[in-house]
Motif scaffolding. Structure first.
Motif, PDB file in Angstrom:
ATOM      1  N   GLY A   1      -0.286  10.635 -53.068  1.00 40.15           N
ATOM      2  CA  GLY A   1      -0.814   9.348 -53.522  1.00 40.15           C
ATOM      3  C   GLY A   1       0.276   8.507 -54.163  1.00 40.15           C
ATOM      4  N   ALA A   2       1.151   9.181 -54.921  1.00 43.59           N
ATOM      5  CA  ALA A   2       2.253   8.449 -55.569  1.00 43.59           C
ATOM      6  C   ALA A   2       3.205   7.888 -54.527  1.00 43.59           C
ATOM      7  CB  ALA A   2       2.994   9.382 -56.532  1.00 43.59           C
ATOM      8  N   LYS A   3       3.472   8.660 -53.467  1.00 44.37           N
ATOM      9  CA  LYS A   3       4.362   8.174 -52.409  1.00 44.37           C
ATOM     10  C   LYS A   3       3.744   6.968 -51.707  1.00 44.37           C
ATOM     11  CE  LYS A   3       6.806   9.561 -48.228  1.00 44.37           C
ATOM     12  NZ  LYS A   3       7.052  10.635 -47.247  1.00 44.37           N
ATOM     13  N   GLY A   4       2.405   7.027 -51.528  1.00 44.41           N
ATOM     14  CA  GLY A   4       1.730   5.901 -50.889  1.00 44.41           C
ATOM     15  C   GLY A   4       1.808   4.649 -51.736  1.00 44.41           C
ATOM     16  N   LEU A   5       1.953   4.810 -53.036  1.00 47.76           N
ATOM     17  CA  LEU A   5       2.071   3.659 -53.933  1.00 47.76           C
ATOM     18  C   LEU A   5       3.505   3.155 -54.001  1.00 47.76           C
ATOM     19  CD1 LEU A   5      -0.253   4.824 -56.864  1.00 47.76           C
ATOM     20  CD2 LEU A   5      -0.737   3.076 -55.143  1.00 47.76           C
ATOM     21  N   GLY A   6       4.378   3.833 -53.263  1.00 50.19           N
ATOM     22  CA  GLY A   6       5.755   3.355 -53.209  1.00 50.19           C
ATOM     23  C   GLY A   6       6.711   4.104 -54.102  1.00 50.19           C
ATOM     24  N   TRP A   7       6.244   5.184 -54.695  1.00 50.72           N
ATOM     25  CA  TRP A   7       7.152   5.961 -55.554  1.00 50.72           C
ATOM     26  C   TRP A   7       8.128   6.716 -54.666  1.00 50.72           C
ATOM     27  CZ3 TRP A   7       4.804   8.418 -60.517  1.00 50.72           C
ATOM     28  CH2 TRP A   7       4.123   7.444 -61.239  1.00 50.72           C
ATOM     29  N   PRO A   8       9.346   6.857 -55.140  1.00 49.68           N
ATOM     30  CA  PRO A   8      10.366   7.547 -54.326  1.00 49.68           C
ATOM     31  C   PRO A   8      10.280   9.070 -54.507  1.00 49.68           C
ATOM     32  CG  PRO A   8      11.381   6.653 -56.299  1.00 49.68           C
ATOM     33  CD  PRO A   8       9.952   6.212 -56.344  1.00 49.68           C
ATOM     34  N   VAL A   9       9.288   9.684 -53.969  1.00 53.67           N
ATOM     35  CA  VAL A   9       9.123  11.142 -54.096  1.00 53.67           C
ATOM     36  C   VAL A   9       8.984  11.756 -52.725  1.00 53.67           C
ATOM     37  CG1 VAL A   9       8.088  11.080 -56.394  1.00 53.67           C
ATOM     38  CG2 VAL A   9       6.632  10.853 -54.369  1.00 53.67           C
ATOM     39  N   ASN A  10       9.418  13.025 -52.662  1.00 46.07           N
ATOM     40  CA  ASN A  10       9.278  13.795 -51.430  1.00 46.07           C
ATOM     41  C   ASN A  10       8.159  14.811 -51.667  1.00 46.07           C
ATOM     42  OD1 ASN A  10       9.402  15.364 -49.163  1.00 46.07           O
ATOM     43  ND2 ASN A  10      11.632  15.656 -49.237  1.00 46.07           N
ATOM     44  N   PRO A  11       6.978  14.595 -51.111  1.00 47.70           N
ATOM     45  CA  PRO A  11       5.843  15.493 -51.399  1.00 47.70           C
ATOM     46  C   PRO A  11       6.144  16.950 -51.081  1.00 47.70           C
ATOM     47  CG  PRO A  11       5.076  13.511 -50.313  1.00 47.70           C
ATOM     48  CD  PRO A  11       6.579  13.461 -50.253  1.00 47.70           C
ATOM     49  N   ASP A  12       6.788  17.223 -49.974  1.00 49.34           N
ATOM     50  CA  ASP A  12       7.045  18.618 -49.607  1.00 49.34           C
ATOM     51  C   ASP A  12       7.968  19.291 -50.615  1.00 49.34           C
ATOM     52  OD1 ASP A  12       5.447  18.368 -47.401  1.00 49.34           O
ATOM     53  OD2 ASP A  12       7.112  17.800 -46.074  1.00 49.34           O
ATOM     54  N   ALA A  13       8.979  18.569 -51.052  1.00 48.27           N
ATOM     55  CA  ALA A  13       9.915  19.155 -52.017  1.00 48.27           C
ATOM     56  C   ALA A  13       9.234  19.409 -53.355  1.00 48.27           C
ATOM     57  CB  ALA A  13      11.121  18.222 -52.193  1.00 48.27           C
ATOM     58  N   VAL A  14       8.417  18.434 -53.781  1.00 51.58           N
ATOM     59  CA  VAL A  14       7.724  18.603 -55.073  1.00 51.58           C
ATOM     60  C   VAL A  14       6.751  19.779 -55.014  1.00 51.58           C
ATOM     61  CG1 VAL A  14       6.120  17.531 -56.679  1.00 51.58           C
ATOM     62  CG2 VAL A  14       8.004  16.199 -55.715  1.00 51.58           C
ATOM     63  N   ILE A  15       5.981  19.844 -53.924  1.00 54.32           N
ATOM     64  CA  ILE A  15       5.002  20.935 -53.800  1.00 54.32           C
ATOM     65  C   ILE A  15       5.708  22.276 -53.726  1.00 54.32           C
ATOM     66  CG2 ILE A  15       3.253  21.938 -52.285  1.00 54.32           C
ATOM     67  CD1 ILE A  15       2.441  19.058 -51.556  1.00 54.32           C
ATOM     68  N   GLY A  16       6.784  22.362 -52.968  1.00 56.83           N
ATOM     69  CA  GLY A  16       7.521  23.623 -52.854  1.00 56.83           C
ATOM     70  C   GLY A  16       8.093  24.063 -54.187  1.00 56.83           C
ATOM     71  N   ALA A  17       8.612  23.098 -54.956  1.00 54.87           N
ATOM     72  CA  ALA A  17       9.169  23.456 -56.261  1.00 54.87           C
ATOM     73  C   ALA A  17       8.072  23.815 -57.263  1.00 54.87           C
ATOM     74  CB  ALA A  17      10.020  22.297 -56.779  1.00 54.87           C
ATOM     75  N   ALA A  18       6.866  23.244 -57.105  1.00 56.31           N
ATOM     76  CA  ALA A  18       5.794  23.467 -58.085  1.00 56.31           C
ATOM     77  C   ALA A  18       5.081  24.801 -57.902  1.00 56.31           C
ATOM     78  CB  ALA A  18       4.778  22.330 -57.999  1.00 56.31           C
ATOM     79  N   VAL A  19       5.140  25.364 -56.674  1.00 61.39           N
ATOM     80  CA  VAL A  19       4.368  26.601 -56.411  1.00 61.39           C
ATOM     81  C   VAL A  19       4.724  27.715 -57.391  1.00 61.39           C
ATOM     82  CG1 VAL A  19       4.002  28.459 -54.751  1.00 61.39           C
ATOM     83  CG2 VAL A  19       3.839  26.080 -54.015  1.00 61.39           C
ATOM     84  N   PRO A  20       6.015  28.115 -57.544  1.00 61.42           N
ATOM     85  CA  PRO A  20       6.309  29.211 -58.483  1.00 61.42           C
ATOM     86  C   PRO A  20       5.995  28.842 -59.926  1.00 61.42           C
ATOM     87  CG  PRO A  20       8.339  28.232 -57.663  1.00 61.42           C
ATOM     88  CD  PRO A  20       7.242  27.634 -56.851  1.00 61.42           C
ATOM     89  N   LEU A  21       6.211  27.564 -60.271  1.00 61.93           N
ATOM     90  CA  LEU A  21       5.922  27.167 -61.648  1.00 61.93           C
ATOM     91  C   LEU A  21       4.427  27.243 -61.944  1.00 61.93           C
ATOM     92  CD1 LEU A  21       8.335  24.092 -61.930  1.00 61.93           C
ATOM     93  CD2 LEU A  21       8.683  26.414 -62.803  1.00 61.93           C
ATOM     94  N   VAL A  22       3.623  26.759 -61.002  1.00 66.49           N
ATOM     95  CA  VAL A  22       2.160  26.800 -61.191  1.00 66.49           C
ATOM     96  C   VAL A  22       1.663  28.241 -61.246  1.00 66.49           C
ATOM     97  CG1 VAL A  22      -0.059  26.269 -60.112  1.00 66.49           C
ATOM     98  CG2 VAL A  22       1.750  24.547 -60.206  1.00 66.49           C
ATOM     99  N   ALA A  23       2.171  29.091 -60.331  1.00 63.84           N
ATOM    100  CA  ALA A  23       1.740  30.502 -60.312  1.00 63.84           C
ATOM    101  C   ALA A  23       2.085  31.189 -61.623  1.00 63.84           C
ATOM    102  CB  ALA A  23       2.385  31.223 -59.132  1.00 63.84           C
ATOM    103  N   ALA A  24       3.299  30.932 -62.133  1.00 64.96           N
ATOM    104  CA  ALA A  24       3.706  31.546 -63.403  1.00 64.96           C
ATOM    105  C   ALA A  24       2.837  31.053 -64.551  1.00 64.96           C
ATOM    106  CB  ALA A  24       5.180  31.241 -63.670  1.00 64.96           C
ATOM    107  N   ALA A  25       2.546  29.752 -64.556  1.00 65.16           N
ATOM    108  CA  ALA A  25       1.720  29.193 -65.634  1.00 65.16           C
ATOM    109  C   ALA A  25       0.308  29.775 -65.604  1.00 65.16           C
ATOM    110  CB  ALA A  25       1.683  27.675 -65.507  1.00 65.16           C
ATOM    111  N   VAL A  26      -0.266  29.906 -64.398  1.00 64.92           N
ATOM    112  CA  VAL A  26      -1.616  30.480 -64.276  1.00 64.92           C
ATOM    113  C   VAL A  26      -1.631  31.929 -64.741  1.00 64.92           C
ATOM    114  CG1 VAL A  26      -3.409  31.143 -62.623  1.00 64.92           C
ATOM    115  CG2 VAL A  26      -2.325  28.891 -62.452  1.00 64.92           C
ATOM    116  N   TRP A  27      -0.596  32.679 -64.320  1.00 68.21           N
ATOM    117  CA  TRP A  27      -0.548  34.103 -64.709  1.00 68.21           C
ATOM    118  C   TRP A  27      -0.445  34.250 -66.220  1.00 68.21           C
ATOM    119  CZ3 TRP A  27       3.195  37.261 -66.999  1.00 68.21           C
ATOM    120  CH2 TRP A  27       2.940  38.652 -66.936  1.00 68.21           C
ATOM    121  N   LEU A  28       0.424  33.429 -66.853  1.00 65.13           N
ATOM    122  CA  LEU A  28       0.569  33.487 -68.311  1.00 65.13           C
ATOM    123  C   LEU A  28      -0.720  33.080 -69.021  1.00 65.13           C
ATOM    124  CD1 LEU A  28       4.167  31.992 -68.698  1.00 65.13           C
ATOM    125  CD2 LEU A  28       3.461  34.369 -69.080  1.00 65.13           C
ATOM    126  N   ALA A  29      -1.408  32.102 -68.474  1.00 63.89           N
ATOM    127  CA  ALA A  29      -2.669  31.661 -69.084  1.00 63.89           C
ATOM    128  C   ALA A  29      -3.721  32.771 -69.033  1.00 63.89           C
ATOM    129  CB  ALA A  29      -3.172  30.407 -68.381  1.00 63.89           C
TER     130      ALA A  29
END
Length: 428
Positions: free
Chosen positions: A387-415
């Motif tokens: 959605g942010a990319k569609g609004l014109g933000w300079p982001v690469n969705p695939d790169a962001v999602i790929g980088a977020a997977v381990p961080l999200v998994a670690a955060a969920v496990w710790l929670a």
């Protein structure tokens, strides 16, 4: 100021001192006729009350004031006869004495007692004895055996001045008979001797009162012994699956023998005590043999002692059987306890295995939960980045999602781990 010593007395002093003099013997002088009956009570708890009522009824008939309610002894001259009454724990004795010109068994003093009073004793007279006190020895009277119906006679010279004869059998008139010859007794010896003779007869019958109980107990003891032997044999052969049934069986046997003991233990102990009294009174006679007939001691040794041995043997057998049942019960309870411990250990092992299995399953579920939650969080993040990319933000969705997977998994496990720790602390 003089001390009044009676005020210093212990509350029981006078009563205890009077106990030694509470049962004086009758004063007798040959020739005399004596009747003696022992009336069994309505059980140990109500004996005194019932016996006092009987005595009071007899006294009322003759217009005589009876003793106080707590009395255990009473003597009175009723005119036609003299009465001596004694209260014991299980029975009361009535001794009627009458002076007589001829010492025979024809007209005894019991004949002066009202018939309605005697009928009130229905089924309760355990001892009934006639005694004739005669002057002179056996040689001065008709053959003594003619006065008795029994075939076996006991006789002896007693107390260094008298002769005693009896067959200890109940005669046709319902009374046992005793002949006491006053050869050369000193004053008051006759009363003591007759009292000893009547006590021997009374305590003899009370001692024998335990014999029917012993005879009734034998079949029950045989049955219990047989069942105990069978239960013990089954215990030896048991494979560990029948202990509960055997325990119930032996517990039932214990209840049966305890019930038998409650019924008989007092009676056997009383018979033993009465037998000791019989022997003590015989010793007090200081017997000397009359040739051709057994002494009273020999007669009792042959006739009474075997019955007492039977009572003692049954009592000992009863106690021994109770101990054997208790030992079997303890052994069986030990085996049942071991079986239960084994079963409990197996249950605990099973619970531990289930707990470990549940823990592994829980860990697997937690892993799946982390993956599922992470998947949904990453998916939401992907929608946000796109959605942010569609609004014109300079982001690469695939790169962001790929980088977020381990961080999200670690955060969920710790929670999840933090939540588990809080729950464990909350439940102790």
């Amino acid at each position: 100021m003089p001390i009044v010593f009676s005020s210093l007395n212990h509350p029981q002093r006078v009563a205890l001192a009077a106990e030694l003099h509470s049962r004086p013997f009758l004063k007798l002088r040959a020739p005399e006729r004596i009747c003696h009956i022992a009336v069994f009570g309505h059980g140990r708890n109500h004996n005194a009350e019932a016996q006092h009522e009987l005595l009071a009824a007899l006294c009322r008939h003759f217009g005589v004031t009876g003793p106080a309610g707590a009395a255990s002894h009473f003597q009175h001259d009723f005119g036609r006869f003299r009465l001596k009454w004694e209260l014991h724990s299980e029975f009361a004795t009535y001794t009627f004495a009458e002076r007589a010109e001829a010492a025979d068994f024809e007209r005894m003093p019991i004949g002066h007692v009202p018939q309605e009073w005697l009928l009130a004793l229905q089924g309760r007279v355990l001892v009934a004895a006639h005694v004739v006190l005669r002057k002179g020895g056996v040689a001065e009277h008709a053959p003594v055996h003619e006065l008795f119906e029994g075939a076996s006679l006991a006789a002896s010279r007693v107390m260094q001045g008298a002769e005693l004869c009896s067959d200890f059998a109940i005669q046709a008139d319902g009374f046992s008979r005793f002949v006491v010859n006053d050869v050369d007794m000193r004053e008051q010896q006759a009363g003591r001797l007759v009292q000893r003779v009547l006590e021997i007869e009374t305590y003899r019958m009370m001692a024998l009162y335990g014999l029917p109980a012993a005879q009734r107990a034998v079949p029950e003891l045989n049955a219990v012994e047989k069942e105990l032997a069978e239960a013990t044999a089954a215990l030896v052969r048991s494979d560990g699956t029948t202990e509960q049934a055997l325990l119930q069986r032996i517990t039932h046997l214990a209840a049966r023998i305890e019930n038998l003991s409650l019924q008989n233990s007092y009676r056997f102990a009383a018979s033993k005590a009465y037998f000791r009294l019989v022997n003590a009174r015989i010793d007090e006679l200081r017997e000397h043999r009359i040739e051709g007939v057994p002494t009273v001691a020999e007669f009792m040794e042959r006739r009474l002692a075997p019955a007492m041995s039977t009572c003692e043997a049954v009592a000992a057998r009863q106690d021994a059987l109770a101990r054997r049942i208790a030992n079997s019960n303890d052994l069986l309870r030990t085996r049942v306890g071991i079986v239960q411990e084994t079963q409990n250990r197996q249950i605990l092992q099973s619970l531990n295995a289930r707990a470990a299995q549940q823990l592994r399953l829980q860990q697997a579920v937690e892993g799946l939960s982390v993956a599922a939650i992470s998947y949904y969080v990453v998916g939401l993040l992907g929608y946000t980045v796109k959605g942010a990319k569609g609004l014109g933000w300079p982001v690469n969705p695939d790169a962001v999602i790929g980088a977020a997977v381990p961080l999200v998994a670690a955060a969920v496990w710790l929670a999840l781990r933090s939540m588990h720790r809080r729950l464990h602390r909350a439940h102790g």
